[in-house]
Design a protein around this motif. Sequence first.
Motif, PDB file in Angstrom:
ATOM      1  N   THR A  45       7.990   6.734 -17.317  1.00 35.01           N
ATOM      2  CA  THR A  45       8.661   7.700 -16.441  1.00 35.01           C
ATOM      3  C   THR A  45       8.260   7.463 -14.987  1.00 35.01           C
ATOM      4  O   THR A  45       9.118   7.442 -14.092  1.00 35.01           O
ATOM      5  N   LEU A  46       6.980   7.276 -14.748  1.00 36.30           N
ATOM      6  CA  LEU A  46       6.501   7.007 -13.380  1.00 36.30           C
ATOM      7  C   LEU A  46       7.043   5.685 -12.853  1.00 36.30           C
ATOM      8  O   LEU A  46       7.399   5.576 -11.674  1.00 36.30           O
ATOM      9  N   LEU A  47       7.121   4.686 -13.710  1.00 34.32           N
ATOM     10  CA  LEU A  47       7.661   3.395 -13.301  1.00 34.32           C
ATOM     11  C   LEU A  47       9.123   3.539 -12.885  1.00 34.32           C
ATOM     12  O   LEU A  47       9.551   2.985 -11.866  1.00 34.32           O
ATOM     13  N   ARG A  48       9.897   4.287 -13.663  1.00 37.46           N
ATOM     14  CA  ARG A  48      11.309   4.500 -13.316  1.00 37.46           C
ATOM     15  C   ARG A  48      11.441   5.309 -12.032  1.00 37.46           C
ATOM     16  O   ARG A  48      12.337   5.053 -11.227  1.00 37.46           O
ATOM     17  N   ALA A  49      10.569   6.274 -11.838  1.00 29.54           N
ATOM     18  CA  ALA A  49      10.595   7.059 -10.590  1.00 29.54           C
ATOM     19  C   ALA A  49      10.237   6.174  -9.400  1.00 29.54           C
ATOM     20  O   ALA A  49      10.843   6.274  -8.331  1.00 29.54           O
ATOM     21  N   PRO A  90       0.811  -1.234   0.000  1.00 27.17           N
ATOM     22  CA  PRO A  90       0.000   0.000   0.000  1.00 27.17           C
ATOM     23  C   PRO A  90       0.845   1.286   0.000  1.00 27.17           C
ATOM     24  O   PRO A  90       0.475   2.267  -0.647  1.00 27.17           O
ATOM     25  N   GLU A  91       1.994   1.265   0.691  1.00 24.15           N
ATOM     26  CA  GLU A  91       2.811   2.490   0.717  1.00 24.15           C
ATOM     27  C   GLU A  91       3.419   2.785  -0.661  1.00 24.15           C
ATOM     28  O   GLU A  91       3.557   3.933  -1.060  1.00 24.15           O
ATOM     29  N   ASP A  92       3.779   1.727  -1.416  1.00 21.84           N
ATOM     30  CA  ASP A  92       4.286   1.918  -2.773  1.00 21.84           C
ATOM     31  C   ASP A  92       3.186   2.433  -3.696  1.00 21.84           C
ATOM     32  O   ASP A  92       3.431   3.300  -4.545  1.00 21.84           O
ATOM     33  N   GLU A  93       1.986   1.886  -3.520  1.00 18.23           N
ATOM     34  CA  GLU A  93       0.865   2.326  -4.335  1.00 18.23           C
ATOM     35  C   GLU A  93       0.552   3.792  -4.048  1.00 18.23           C
ATOM     36  O   GLU A  93       0.331   4.589  -4.972  1.00 18.23           O
ATOM     37  N   LEU A  94       0.590   4.159  -2.793  1.00 13.69           N
ATOM     38  CA  LEU A  94       0.338   5.547  -2.410  1.00 13.69           C
ATOM     39  C   LEU A  94       1.409   6.479  -2.979  1.00 13.69           C
ATOM     40  O   LEU A  94       1.097   7.558  -3.482  1.00 13.69           O
ATOM     41  N   LEU A 128       3.216   5.996  -5.694  1.00 10.52           N
ATOM     42  CA  LEU A 128       3.011   6.090  -7.138  1.00 10.52           C
ATOM     43  C   LEU A 128       1.861   7.042  -7.460  1.00 10.52           C
ATOM     44  O   LEU A 128       1.957   7.852  -8.385  1.00 10.52           O
ATOM     45  N   ILE A 129       0.789   6.973  -6.701  1.00 14.55           N
ATOM     46  CA  ILE A 129      -0.357   7.874  -6.912  1.00 14.55           C
ATOM     47  C   ILE A 129       0.051   9.320  -6.652  1.00 14.55           C
ATOM     48  O   ILE A 129      -0.303  10.232  -7.414  1.00 14.55           O
ATOM     49  N   GLU A 130       0.838   9.536  -5.599  1.00 15.24           N
ATOM     50  CA  GLU A 130       1.303  10.892  -5.300  1.00 15.24           C
ATOM     51  C   GLU A 130       2.206  11.425  -6.418  1.00 15.24           C
ATOM     52  O   GLU A 130       2.100  12.594  -6.807  1.00 15.24           O
ATOM     53  N   LEU A 131       3.089  10.573  -6.936  1.00 11.53           N
ATOM     54  CA  LEU A 131       3.956  10.988  -8.042  1.00 11.53           C
ATOM     55  C   LEU A 131       3.133  11.363  -9.261  1.00 11.53           C
ATOM     56  O   LEU A 131       3.390  12.378  -9.913  1.00 11.53           O
ATOM     57  N   TYR A 132       2.125  10.550  -9.569  1.00 12.45           N
ATOM     58  CA  TYR A 132       1.294  10.839 -10.735  1.00 12.45           C
ATOM     59  C   TYR A 132       0.508  12.128 -10.537  1.00 12.45           C
ATOM     60  O   TYR A 132       0.445  12.971 -11.433  1.00 12.45           O
ATOM     61  N   ASP A 133      -0.099  12.271  -9.371  1.00  6.24           N
ATOM     62  CA  ASP A 133      -0.903  13.475  -9.120  1.00  6.24           C
ATOM     63  C   ASP A 133      -0.055  14.745  -9.188  1.00  6.24           C
ATOM     64  O   ASP A 133      -0.500  15.768  -9.708  1.00  6.24           O
ATOM     65  N   ALA A 134       1.189  14.662  -8.692  1.00  7.87           N
ATOM     66  CA  ALA A 134       2.042  15.850  -8.651  1.00  7.87           C
ATOM     67  C   ALA A 134       2.664  16.166 -10.012  1.00  7.87           C
ATOM     68  O   ALA A 134       2.866  17.342 -10.340  1.00  7.87           O
ATOM     69  N   HIS A 135       2.972  15.130 -10.807  1.00  9.10           N
ATOM     70  CA  HIS A 135       3.768  15.364 -12.017  1.00  9.10           C
ATOM     71  C   HIS A 135       3.168  14.806 -13.312  1.00  9.10           C
ATOM     72  O   HIS A 135       3.553  15.248 -14.398  1.00  9.10           O
ATOM     73  N   GLY A 136       2.287  13.853 -13.223  1.00  7.39           N
ATOM     74  CA  GLY A 136       1.770  13.162 -14.406  1.00  7.39           C
ATOM     75  C   GLY A 136       1.188  14.068 -15.479  1.00  7.39           C
ATOM     76  O   GLY A 136       1.605  14.007 -16.645  1.00  7.39           O
ATOM     77  N   PRO A 137       0.211  14.935 -15.125  1.00  8.80           N
ATOM     78  CA  PRO A 137      -0.409  15.764 -16.172  1.00  8.80           C
ATOM     79  C   PRO A 137       0.583  16.708 -16.870  1.00  8.80           C
ATOM     80  O   PRO A 137       0.529  16.879 -18.086  1.00  8.80           O
TER      81      PRO A 137
END
Length: 168
Positions: free
Chosen positions: A41-45, A3-7, A9-18
Amino acid sequence: MPPEDELRLIELYDAHGPSIWRFVVHLTGNPTQADDIVQETLLRAWRNPQIGRGELASTRSWMFTVARNLVIDEARSARHRHEIGVAETPELTQEDSTDALFESLLIEEALESLDIEHRAVIVHAYYGGCSIAEVALRLGIPQGTVKSRLHYGLRALRLALQEKGVTR
């Protein structure tokens, strides 16, 4: 995925994805390709534990650099250039040997028009690769005779070829 990894990843996407997606669409003009590059990019991050734990600006900079490099790699790839791999390499092309065939036929006909003595000396010397001494030994004649027959035989051969239209 924990769950912490999933969280994370979601935070990374929300902050930088768009913003990364818009950046990649601007570079490529292809929204589908942008989706793939943002995902990579998100996977590598996510695989790099230092990313996302530092300053927001350095994380964002790292992700834009990764996305840009992925766009460049894709543009340089064989798939982007529409190259298709094949199981077998194509046959090597050969030059057209028609002229050489006709030349050899002309020479053969011209040689047939020579006396047997002149023809034998020319064939041994030029086609057999023999020296004057070797031709003399094989034919059982003196070296001077070989030289004389070569001289007169080549002269007769040149005339026979000229009669057939060969000018060189």
